[in-house]
Design an enzyme around this catalytic site. Structure first.
Site, mmCIF file in Angstrom:
data_model
loop_
_atom_site.group_PDB
_atom_site.id
_atom_site.type_symbol
_atom_site.label_atom_id
_atom_site.label_comp_id
_atom_site.label_asym_id
_atom_site.label_seq_id
_atom_site.Cartn_x
_atom_site.Cartn_y
_atom_site.Cartn_z
ATOM 1 N N LYS A 12 72.848 64.275 18.330
ATOM 2 C CA LYS A 12 72.438 64.444 19.731
ATOM 3 C C LYS A 12 73.453 63.838 20.715
ATOM 4 C CE LYS A 12 67.410 64.599 18.844
ATOM 5 N NZ LYS A 12 66.102 64.031 19.276
ATOM 6 N N PHE A 60 56.689 65.156 27.471
ATOM 7 C CA PHE A 60 58.126 64.833 27.487
ATOM 8 C C PHE A 60 59.024 66.067 27.331
ATOM 9 C CE2 PHE A 60 56.467 64.101 23.171
ATOM 10 C CZ PHE A 60 57.301 64.907 22.406
ATOM 11 N N ARG A 88 65.068 64.001 6.461
ATOM 12 C CA ARG A 88 64.073 63.279 7.262
ATOM 13 C C ARG A 88 64.032 61.797 6.860
ATOM 14 N NH1 ARG A 88 62.072 65.651 11.883
ATOM 15 N NH2 ARG A 88 60.613 63.930 11.755
ATOM 16 N N ARG A 105 68.468 56.518 12.510
ATOM 17 C CA ARG A 105 67.895 56.185 13.813
ATOM 18 C C ARG A 105 67.825 54.675 14.017
ATOM 19 N NH1 ARG A 105 63.478 61.122 14.009
ATOM 20 N NH2 ARG A 105 64.686 62.507 15.370
ATOM 21 N N ASN A 115 67.567 59.230 20.265
ATOM 22 C CA ASN A 115 67.435 58.771 18.881
ATOM 23 C C ASN A 115 68.481 59.398 17.944
ATOM 24 O OD1 ASN A 115 66.327 61.313 18.743
ATOM 25 N ND2 ASN A 115 64.290 60.658 18.106
ATOM 26 N N HIS A 118 68.621 64.967 15.163
ATOM 27 C CA HIS A 118 67.478 65.860 14.952
ATOM 28 C C HIS A 118 67.559 66.369 13.525
ATOM 29 C CE1 HIS A 118 64.693 69.266 15.374
ATOM 30 N NE2 HIS A 118 65.575 69.919 14.624
HETATM 31 P P1 IDP Z 1 61.327 64.262 15.380
HETATM 32 O O1 IDP Z 1 62.642 64.443 16.116
HETATM 33 O O2 IDP Z 1 61.283 62.974 14.624
HETATM 34 O O3 IDP Z 1 60.985 65.463 14.530
HETATM 35 P P2 IDP Z 1 59.338 65.220 17.272
HETATM 36 O O4 IDP Z 1 57.939 64.737 17.343
HETATM 37 O O5 IDP Z 1 59.582 66.585 16.698
HETATM 38 O O6 IDP Z 1 60.206 64.109 16.499
HETATM 39 O O7 IDP Z 1 59.922 65.159 18.746
HETATM 40 C C1 IDP Z 1 61.142 65.789 19.080
HETATM 41 C C2 IDP Z 1 61.961 64.832 19.902
HETATM 42 O O8 IDP Z 1 61.277 64.589 21.122
HETATM 43 C C3 IDP Z 1 62.149 63.450 19.282
HETATM 44 O O9 IDP Z 1 63.268 63.383 18.416
HETATM 45 C C4 IDP Z 1 62.336 62.570 20.484
HETATM 46 O O10 IDP Z 1 63.683 62.573 20.915
HETATM 47 C C5 IDP Z 1 61.486 63.234 21.540
HETATM 48 N N1 IDP Z 1 60.179 62.579 21.649
HETATM 49 C C6 IDP Z 1 59.181 62.599 20.748
HETATM 50 N N2 IDP Z 1 58.126 61.889 21.163
HETATM 51 C C7 IDP Z 1 58.468 61.419 22.393
HETATM 52 C C8 IDP Z 1 57.789 60.604 23.350
HETATM 53 O O11 IDP Z 1 56.653 60.172 23.163
HETATM 54 N N3 IDP Z 1 58.485 60.324 24.490
HETATM 55 C C9 IDP Z 1 59.758 60.782 24.719
HETATM 56 N N4 IDP Z 1 60.424 61.542 23.833
HETATM 57 C C10 IDP Z 1 59.798 61.850 22.688
HETATM 58 MG MG MG Z 2 60.576 67.428 15.091
#
Ligand code: IDP
Ligand code: MG
Length: 136
Positions: A12, A60, A88, A105, A115, A118
């Site tokens: 990212k 978000f 993962r 991460r 973070n 992805h």
């Molecule tokens: P993941 O990347 O671990 O699969 P997801 O739930 O798919 O997590 O969320 C996608 C991306 O959205 C996350 O990597 C993160 O950058 C962002 N994100 C997830 N939850 C939040 C939140 O509560 N606040 C702000 N950004 C979030």
């Molecule tokens: Mg995801």
């Protein structure tokens, strides 16, 4: 029995900005991932909205799409045994504050939005996401 899979990884903007892409690519290599395809791109907000459509209803969503399109990213097609789940595991929890020691991460993430990486969350989504960036 072997179960070779392919999955999508994205380095990212926060990590590309800090010039961490070679270090992160080495982490994948060290864990037995082969980088089959990769490209450095800068996507538009509209493309980010398409990519993250599954999160459309989340509060978000707008910030997330603005962020992914805020600077260059490196997208990679990774391959190894059980690539989806192994990626993962290597990534760690969504929020770097909750991520285990040794995960990407934990090591590189700055915050829940910045973070650093992805990764596809299922084989089905890996196929969709690889199609999105690489047309296969
Ligand atoms: P993941 O990347 O671990 O699969 P997801 O739930 O798919 O997590 O969320 C996608 C991306 O959205 C996350 O990597 C993160 O950058 C962002 N994100 C997830 N939850 C939040 C939140 O509560 N606040 C702000 N950004 C979030
Ligand atoms: Mg995801």
């Amino acid at each position: 029995m072997s179960n070779i899979e392919q999955t999508l990884s994205i380095i990212k903007p926060d990590a590309v900005e800090r010039d961490l892409q070679d270090q992160i690519k080495q982490e994948f290599a060290d864990k037995g991932f082969e980088i089959i395809k990769e490209k450095k791109i800068h996507i538009s907000k509209e493309e980010a909205e398409k990519f993250y459509k599954v999160h459309e209803s989340k509060p978000f969503y707008n910030d997330l799409c603005a962020y992914l399109s805020s600077g260059p990213i490196v997208v990679m097609k990774l391959q190894r045994e059980n690539a989806v789940i192994e990626n993962r595991k290597l990534m760690g929890a969504t929020n770097p504050a909750d991520a285990e020691e040794g995960t990407l991460r934990k090591k590189y993430g700055i915050s829940i939005d910045k973070n650093s990486v992805h990764g596809s969350d299922s084989l089905e989504n890996a196929k969709i996401e690889l199609e999105f960036f690489f047309n296969n």
